[in-house]
Design a protein around this motif. Structure first.
Motif, PDB file in Angstrom:
ATOM      1  N   TRP A  25      32.534  41.302  -2.174  1.00  0.00           N
ATOM      2  CA  TRP A  25      32.199  40.482  -1.013  1.00  0.00           C
ATOM      3  C   TRP A  25      30.691  40.498  -0.791  1.00  0.00           C
ATOM      4  CZ3 TRP A  25      35.372  37.448   2.001  1.00  0.00           C
ATOM      5  CH2 TRP A  25      36.730  37.548   1.733  1.00  0.00           C
ATOM      6  N   VAL A  26      30.163  39.374  -0.318  1.00  0.00           N
ATOM      7  CA  VAL A  26      28.739  39.259  -0.025  1.00  0.00           C
ATOM      8  C   VAL A  26      28.422  40.081   1.219  1.00  0.00           C
ATOM      9  CG1 VAL A  26      26.897  37.674   0.659  1.00  0.00           C
ATOM     10  CG2 VAL A  26      28.583  36.968  -1.067  1.00  0.00           C
ATOM     11  N   SER A  27      27.439  40.974   1.104  1.00  0.00           N
ATOM     12  CA  SER A  27      27.027  41.757   2.265  1.00  0.00           C
ATOM     13  C   SER A  27      25.769  41.176   2.920  1.00  0.00           C
ATOM     14  CB  SER A  27      26.825  43.222   1.905  1.00  0.00           C
ATOM     15  OG  SER A  27      25.999  43.352   0.784  1.00  0.00           O
ATOM     16  N   ARG A  28      24.897  40.566   2.114  1.00  0.00           N
ATOM     17  CA  ARG A  28      23.733  39.847   2.659  1.00  0.00           C
ATOM     18  C   ARG A  28      23.518  38.597   1.813  1.00  0.00           C
ATOM     19  NH1 ARG A  28      18.563  43.568   3.187  1.00  0.00           N
ATOM     20  NH2 ARG A  28      19.230  44.269   1.125  1.00  0.00           N
ATOM     21  N   GLN A  29      23.005  37.551   2.462  1.00  0.00           N
ATOM     22  CA  GLN A  29      22.805  36.277   1.779  1.00  0.00           C
ATOM     23  C   GLN A  29      21.586  35.577   2.352  1.00  0.00           C
ATOM     24  OE1 GLN A  29      26.300  33.824   1.570  1.00  0.00           O
ATOM     25  NE2 GLN A  29      25.122  31.941   1.722  1.00  0.00           N
ATOM     26  N   VAL A  30      20.801  34.959   1.459  1.00  0.00           N
ATOM     27  CA  VAL A  30      19.654  34.140   1.845  1.00  0.00           C
ATOM     28  C   VAL A  30      19.825  32.781   1.184  1.00  0.00           C
ATOM     29  CG1 VAL A  30      17.143  33.846   1.645  1.00  0.00           C
ATOM     30  CG2 VAL A  30      18.106  36.130   2.028  1.00  0.00           C
ATOM     31  N   GLU A  31      19.500  31.722   1.917  1.00  0.00           N
ATOM     32  CA  GLU A  31      19.479  30.376   1.357  1.00  0.00           C
ATOM     33  C   GLU A  31      18.101  29.787   1.585  1.00  0.00           C
ATOM     34  OE1 GLU A  31      22.710  27.961   2.830  1.00  0.00           O
ATOM     35  OE2 GLU A  31      24.099  29.660   2.691  1.00  0.00           O
ATOM     36  N   LEU A  32      17.478  29.344   0.496  1.00  0.00           N
ATOM     37  CA  LEU A  32      16.157  28.724   0.546  1.00  0.00           C
ATOM     38  C   LEU A  32      16.294  27.279   0.094  1.00  0.00           C
ATOM     39  CD1 LEU A  32      14.063  31.580  -1.110  1.00  0.00           C
ATOM     40  CD2 LEU A  32      14.549  31.232   1.320  1.00  0.00           C
ATOM     41  N   GLN A  33      15.865  26.342   0.937  1.00  0.00           N
ATOM     42  CA  GLN A  33      16.139  24.940   0.697  1.00  0.00           C
ATOM     43  C   GLN A  33      14.878  24.134   0.424  1.00  0.00           C
ATOM     44  OE1 GLN A  33      18.004  22.685   3.978  1.00  0.00           O
ATOM     45  NE2 GLN A  33      19.778  22.692   2.619  1.00  0.00           N
ATOM     46  N   GLY A  34      15.014  23.186  -0.509  1.00  0.00           N
ATOM     47  CA  GLY A  34      13.960  22.229  -0.810  1.00  0.00           C
ATOM     48  C   GLY A  34      12.825  22.806  -1.624  1.00  0.00           C
ATOM     49  N   PRO A  35      11.874  21.936  -1.970  1.00  0.00           N
ATOM     50  CA  PRO A  35      10.747  22.386  -2.793  1.00  0.00           C
ATOM     51  C   PRO A  35       9.856  23.413  -2.086  1.00  0.00           C
ATOM     52  CG  PRO A  35      10.467  20.093  -2.127  1.00  0.00           C
ATOM     53  CD  PRO A  35      11.827  20.512  -1.672  1.00  0.00           C
ATOM     54  N   GLU A  36       9.880  23.405  -0.742  1.00  0.00           N
ATOM     55  CA  GLU A  36       9.085  24.371   0.013  1.00  0.00           C
ATOM     56  C   GLU A  36       9.814  25.699   0.201  1.00  0.00           C
ATOM     57  OE1 GLU A  36      11.670  22.260   2.848  1.00  0.00           O
ATOM     58  OE2 GLU A  36      10.364  21.555   1.255  1.00  0.00           O
ATOM     59  N   LEU A  37      11.078  25.786  -0.289  1.00  0.00           N
ATOM     60  CA  LEU A  37      11.891  27.004  -0.188  1.00  0.00           C
ATOM     61  C   LEU A  37      11.998  27.497   1.260  1.00  0.00           C
ATOM     62  CD1 LEU A  37      10.716  28.885  -3.392  1.00  0.00           C
ATOM     63  CD2 LEU A  37      12.779  27.481  -3.085  1.00  0.00           C
ATOM     64  N   ARG A  38      12.364  26.571   2.140  1.00  0.00           N
ATOM     65  CA  ARG A  38      12.510  26.874   3.565  1.00  0.00           C
ATOM     66  C   ARG A  38      13.782  27.691   3.790  1.00  0.00           C
ATOM     67  NH1 ARG A  38      15.279  24.283   7.668  1.00  0.00           N
ATOM     68  NH2 ARG A  38      15.890  22.661   6.212  1.00  0.00           N
ATOM     69  N   PRO A  39      13.663  28.869   4.407  1.00  0.00           N
ATOM     70  CA  PRO A  39      14.859  29.678   4.652  1.00  0.00           C
ATOM     71  C   PRO A  39      15.730  29.044   5.731  1.00  0.00           C
ATOM     72  CG  PRO A  39      12.931  30.758   5.569  1.00  0.00           C
ATOM     73  CD  PRO A  39      12.449  29.543   4.860  1.00  0.00           C
ATOM     74  N   VAL A  40      17.009  28.844   5.398  1.00  0.00           N
ATOM     75  CA  VAL A  40      17.955  28.285   6.362  1.00  0.00           C
ATOM     76  C   VAL A  40      19.050  29.291   6.717  1.00  0.00           C
ATOM     77  CG1 VAL A  40      17.503  25.867   5.816  1.00  0.00           C
ATOM     78  CG2 VAL A  40      19.238  27.107   4.525  1.00  0.00           C
ATOM     79  N   VAL A  41      19.226  30.309   5.884  1.00  0.00           N
ATOM     80  CA  VAL A  41      20.185  31.381   6.141  1.00  0.00           C
ATOM     81  C   VAL A  41      19.568  32.693   5.691  1.00  0.00           C
ATOM     82  CG1 VAL A  41      22.414  32.372   5.448  1.00  0.00           C
ATOM     83  CG2 VAL A  41      22.242  29.925   5.916  1.00  0.00           C
TER      84      VAL A  41
END
Length: 92
Positions: A25-41
């Protein structure tokens, strides 16, 4: 043993970074979006603060269609700390 990896999703132009426990199971998660790698999670499974998002379900052993790229704990931690800081700054 805890493992760390990342995976890219074309449709959302998003990098997903995961810390996964022995139970798969995932204990921590990061999501980086777009070419600027904007953190959304930047979520912990134990977070009650939904402003940081939620971790993925079900266990990674049941996932299909992703190509995991292994990470070291240090690589994950750098991304984690930076994402949490940026999301926290946006919240205040």
């Amino acid at each position: 043993m805890t493992t760390f990896f990342r995976s890219y999703w074309d449709e959302g132009d998003t990098w997903f970074y995961f810390e996964v426990g022995d139970d798969a199971w995932v204990s921590r998660q990061v999501e980086l979006q777009g070419p600027e790698l904007r953190p959304v999670v930047a979520a912990r499974a134990s977070d009650s603060d939904v402003r940081y998002g939620m971790t993925a379900e079900p266990p990674v052993t049941e996932w299909e269609g992703h190509v995991p790229e292994p990470l070291t704990a240090e690589e994950f931690e750098r991304v984690w700390v930076a994402a949490r800081r940026r999301i926290t700054a946006r919240l205040h």
